[in-house]
Enzyme design. Structure first.
Site, PDB file in Angstrom:
ATOM      1  N   ASN A 130       0.843  -1.197   0.000  1.00  0.00           N
ATOM      2  CA  ASN A 130       0.000   0.000   0.000  1.00  0.00           C
ATOM      3  C   ASN A 130       0.878   1.247   0.000  1.00  0.00           C
ATOM      4  O   ASN A 130       1.927   1.291   0.654  1.00  0.00           O
ATOM      5  CB  ASN A 130      -0.887   0.017   1.251  1.00  0.00           C
ATOM      6  CG  ASN A 130      -1.895   1.144   1.189  1.00  0.00           C
ATOM      7  OD1 ASN A 130      -2.745   1.174   0.307  1.00  0.00           O
ATOM      8  ND2 ASN A 130      -1.772   2.095   2.093  1.00  0.00           N
ATOM      9  N   GLU A 193      -0.253   0.966  -5.015  1.00  0.00           N
ATOM     10  CA  GLU A 193      -0.569   2.188  -5.768  1.00  0.00           C
ATOM     11  C   GLU A 193       0.641   2.715  -6.559  1.00  0.00           C
ATOM     12  O   GLU A 193       0.464   3.614  -7.399  1.00  0.00           O
ATOM     13  CB  GLU A 193      -1.107   3.283  -4.847  1.00  0.00           C
ATOM     14  CG  GLU A 193      -2.557   3.075  -4.391  1.00  0.00           C
ATOM     15  CD  GLU A 193      -2.709   2.181  -3.177  1.00  0.00           C
ATOM     16  OE1 GLU A 193      -1.668   1.683  -2.673  1.00  0.00           O
ATOM     17  OE2 GLU A 193      -3.847   1.970  -2.726  1.00  0.00           O
ATOM     18  N   ASP A 245      -6.661  20.438   9.184  1.00  0.00           N
ATOM     19  CA  ASP A 245      -6.907  19.563   8.036  1.00  0.00           C
ATOM     20  C   ASP A 245      -7.361  20.368   6.817  1.00  0.00           C
ATOM     21  O   ASP A 245      -7.218  21.596   6.786  1.00  0.00           O
ATOM     22  CB  ASP A 245      -7.857  18.420   8.410  1.00  0.00           C
ATOM     23  CG  ASP A 245      -7.485  17.143   7.663  1.00  0.00           C
ATOM     24  OD1 ASP A 245      -7.329  17.200   6.433  1.00  0.00           O
ATOM     25  OD2 ASP A 245      -7.334  16.093   8.302  1.00  0.00           O
TER      26      ASP A 245
END
Ligand code: MN
Length: 425
Positions: A130, A193, A245
């Site tokens: 991953n 990925e 964020d």
């Protein structure tokens, strides 16, 4: 095409005075977000700081040598047909440095600590891998509190725990844009990925992406990354945050029950290494998160409307909460179906505007013009109450996290007589 090649493009602000990683770097990025900058890192000899590297769609499209409005299709193709990266020997320009040699930025004054925001984690074992972005709060002694939401890295962690194995990872900082976009994309669980990165790289340069395996078999970093850290997750959780964020508001959810600790054991750096300053809630953050989500929206809308010209998550909506979809309407009601499909393609989205082909979805003025002249709330509004949206939205219902969603059909009614056309001559 390596990260440091951004210095060759025009419009880079080269700052001679050293910039302080503590608040100064973030301030530099906020000042003029659409231009990249680079400077020496104050107090960290030999290191440099750089920000706003991939903060415009035009800049990214130039890197990949494509048009802005082709980007979603190119991203989608890379996801559908991943490539095979090539593993090459570790170039001899890499040398080992100490973790405390790195200029780790503190972005905002209430942050829980210094943070690396541009690190992509490559992790896995037994053929399941991953690649993903995780913000990392520095705790000292090579230890980081890493925000890991319940996605693939978390699943690998659980799998490792079950098998009583250590989960190791390699973190790349200052990676090329294909790897960065792949790092915020998601393949099926266990599917690496880096295949997406390699397909994107192939589109741009006609050859696969080069990766290196500096320490652990199978764990890779893009060759040319500025800084590469190798280490392992400890069986330990720490409070992480507060941290800003994508909405530019403080996210305090990482505090309890805490986040896993990543122990860095080795650090490799290039000569004159560059710390990639990725401003939380900045344009670069928006694009890195938003662009890899647009293909899912496009795919979803194409299932219900035969002709979809393009989709965009808008910067004004943090490239996460608001979107625009352009369709060629064939039947009355297509736009409303497009609204519903767009929401299901990207469940975090809370507003979508559907427009006709004559509207430039990359021009916010044009999109608002379509709403102003073609939309009537009583017939063109789709309102969905109390749906699941983004947990990052501070206006979501505090009791259950739900959000209301609005879809705006700003398309011209079929068979209209030209009253809606924008006159240009
Ligand atoms: Mn994955």
């Amino acid at each position: 095409m390596e990260f440091r090649d951004f210095r060759k493009i025009s419009g880079v602000a080269r700052i001679d005075e050293p910039v302080n990683p503590n608040l100064g770097a973030a301030r530099m990025s906020r000042r003029d977000q659409i231009h990249p900058w680079i400077s020496p890192a104050e107090g960290f000899p030999g290191f440099r700081l750089a920000g706003n590297i991939f903060s415009t769609r035009e800049g990214l499209a130039n890197w990949f040598n494509v048009n802005v409005d082709d980007f979603t299709d190119i991203m989608m193709e890379a996801m559908d047909q991943p490539g095979d990266p090539r593993v090459i020997p570790v170039p001899d320009y890499y040398h080992e440095v100490g973790i405390d040699d790195l200029p780790i930025p503190t972005y905002y004054s209430e942050d829980g600590g210094p943070y690396i925001t541009s690190g992509i984690f490559h992790s896995g074992f037994d053929g399941r891998y991953n690649l993903s972005f995780h913000r990392m709060m520095y705790l000292g002694g090579g230890r980081f509190g890493v925000r890991v939401v319940p996605r693939h890295l978390n699943a690998l962690m659980k799998e490792a725990e079950k098998q009583e194995r250590e989960l190791r990872a390699v973190v790349s900082i200052g990676a090329d844009p294909a790897s960065l976009l792949a790092g915020s994309s998601s393949a099926d669980f266990g599917v690496d990925e880096f295949g997406i990165a390699s397909a994107l790289h192939m589109k741009a340069e006609g050859r696969p992406l080069n990766l290196i395996e500096p320490y652990v078999d199978g764990l890779r970093a893009p060759a040319g990354s500025e800084i590469i850290m190798a280490g392992k997750f400890l069986n330990e959780r720490v409070p992480e945050g507060p941290f800003v964020d994508i909405t530019s508001t403080y996210d305090r959810k990482g505090m309890d029950p805490g986040e896993p600790v990543f122990q860095v054991e080795k650090v490799l750096a290039r000569e004159d290494p560059i710390m990639h300053v990725l401003l939380p809630g900045g344009l670069e953050h928006y694009l890195m998160m938003g662009i890899p989500k647009e293909p899912a929206i496009l795919r979803s809308v194409r299932k219900v409307v035969p002709r979809v010209n393009g989709v965009r998550l808008t910067e004004g909506g943090c490239c996460w909460l608001h979107g625009v979809v352009s369709i060629r309407k064939q039947k009355e009601g297509d736009a409303k179906n497009a609204v519903m499909a767009a929401f299901s393609g990207h469940p975090s989205m809370k507003q979508v505007v559907v427009v006709d082909s004559d509207i430039d979805i990359f021009d916010d003025l044009d999109v608002e013009w379509a709403v102003a002249t073609r939309y009537q709330a009583d017939r063109d509004l789709v309102l969905i109450k109390k749906a699941r949206g983004s947990t990052l939205d501070p206006s979501a219902d505090p009791t259950d996290g739900t959000t209301s969603k609005t879809g705006l059909d700003a398309t011209v009614p079929l068979g209209s007589n030209g009253d809606y056309d924008k006159v240009s001559e």
